[in-house]
Design a protein around this motif. Structure first.
Motif, PDB file in Angstrom:
ATOM      1  N   ALA A 120      51.029 -20.006  31.179  1.00 21.43           N
ATOM      2  CA  ALA A 120      50.325 -19.846  32.198  1.00 21.43           C
ATOM      3  C   ALA A 120      50.076 -18.193  32.741  1.00 21.43           C
ATOM      4  O   ALA A 120      51.300 -17.252  32.495  1.00 21.43           O
ATOM      5  CB  ALA A 120      50.793 -20.881  33.470  1.00 21.43           C
ATOM      6  N   ILE A 146      44.420 -19.618  34.414  1.00 22.79           N
ATOM      7  CA  ILE A 146      44.239 -20.777  35.055  1.00 22.79           C
ATOM      8  C   ILE A 146      42.612 -20.779  35.676  1.00 22.79           C
ATOM      9  O   ILE A 146      42.223 -22.003  35.810  1.00 22.79           O
ATOM     10  CB  ILE A 146      45.339 -20.897  36.284  1.00 22.79           C
ATOM     11  N   VAL A 156      49.096 -27.484  35.883  1.00 21.42           N
ATOM     12  CA  VAL A 156      50.140 -26.402  35.810  1.00 21.42           C
ATOM     13  C   VAL A 156      51.494 -26.728  36.049  1.00 21.42           C
ATOM     14  O   VAL A 156      51.753 -27.397  37.058  1.00 21.42           O
ATOM     15  CB  VAL A 156      49.694 -25.259  36.856  1.00 21.42           C
ATOM     16  N   THR A 200      53.689 -23.229  32.373  1.00 20.90           N
ATOM     17  CA  THR A 200      52.818 -23.549  31.337  1.00 20.90           C
ATOM     18  C   THR A 200      51.381 -24.313  31.894  1.00 20.90           C
ATOM     19  O   THR A 200      51.546 -25.000  33.020  1.00 20.90           O
ATOM     20  CB  THR A 200      53.196 -24.659  30.203  1.00 20.90           C
ATOM     21  N   ILE A 201      50.337 -24.258  31.216  1.00 22.45           N
ATOM     22  CA  ILE A 201      49.150 -25.068  31.367  1.00 22.45           C
ATOM     23  C   ILE A 201      48.949 -26.204  30.326  1.00 22.45           C
ATOM     24  O   ILE A 201      48.994 -25.777  29.250  1.00 22.45           O
ATOM     25  CB  ILE A 201      47.818 -24.213  31.635  1.00 22.45           C
TER      26      ILE A 201
END
Length: 132
Positions: A28, A33, A50, A58-59
């Protein structure tokens, strides 16, 4: 170390879609984002989440596929502005992707937005990528 995190983002999404994965995980950042929000808003992805695990997080992006053909919702993800050659545009020369059927993601002084939103807000900026 990744020299171009946006290209890495696009490559991970493109590879996951070609492999038929339902979810892709990406390290991320604020820019990633915002780009993910645009992909979801424009209908190229189902949803995102997220996860704040570790210093970066992390996404998780749920990819969208056509129900009949099992093809990804997007046909192409192309990086435009690269670290070696930045591509900037103003409102008059704002690109139209596939004659308006695609989306150009633009980083402006008012945030990350699509080419249509940038025209409406009368701002230019760096053209990050094309999605169609």
């Amino acid at each position: 170390m990744i020299t171009d995190p946006i290209a890495d983002f696009l490559t991970r999404v493109r590879n996951a879609a070609k492999a038929g994965h339902k979810v892709v995980e990406i390290p991320a950042s604020k820019l990633k984002i915002e780009m993910t929000k645009i992909l979801v808003d424009q209908g190229y992805a189902l949803s995102y989440k997220v996860a704040e695990d570790g210093p970066q997080g992390t996404i998780k992006i749920a990819l969208k596929y056509d129900a009949l053909t099992k093809q990804p919702a997007f046909r192409g993800l192309h990086r435009v502005s690269k670290p070696g050659l930045r591509q900037y545009t103003n409102v008059e020369t704002m690109p139209r992707v596939k004659n308006g059927l695609g989306v150009a993601i633009v980083s402006t002084s008012k945030g990350v937005m699509t080419d249509k939103q940038a025209r409406a807000n009368n701002v230019g900026g760096e053209v990050l990528c094309y999605v169609y």
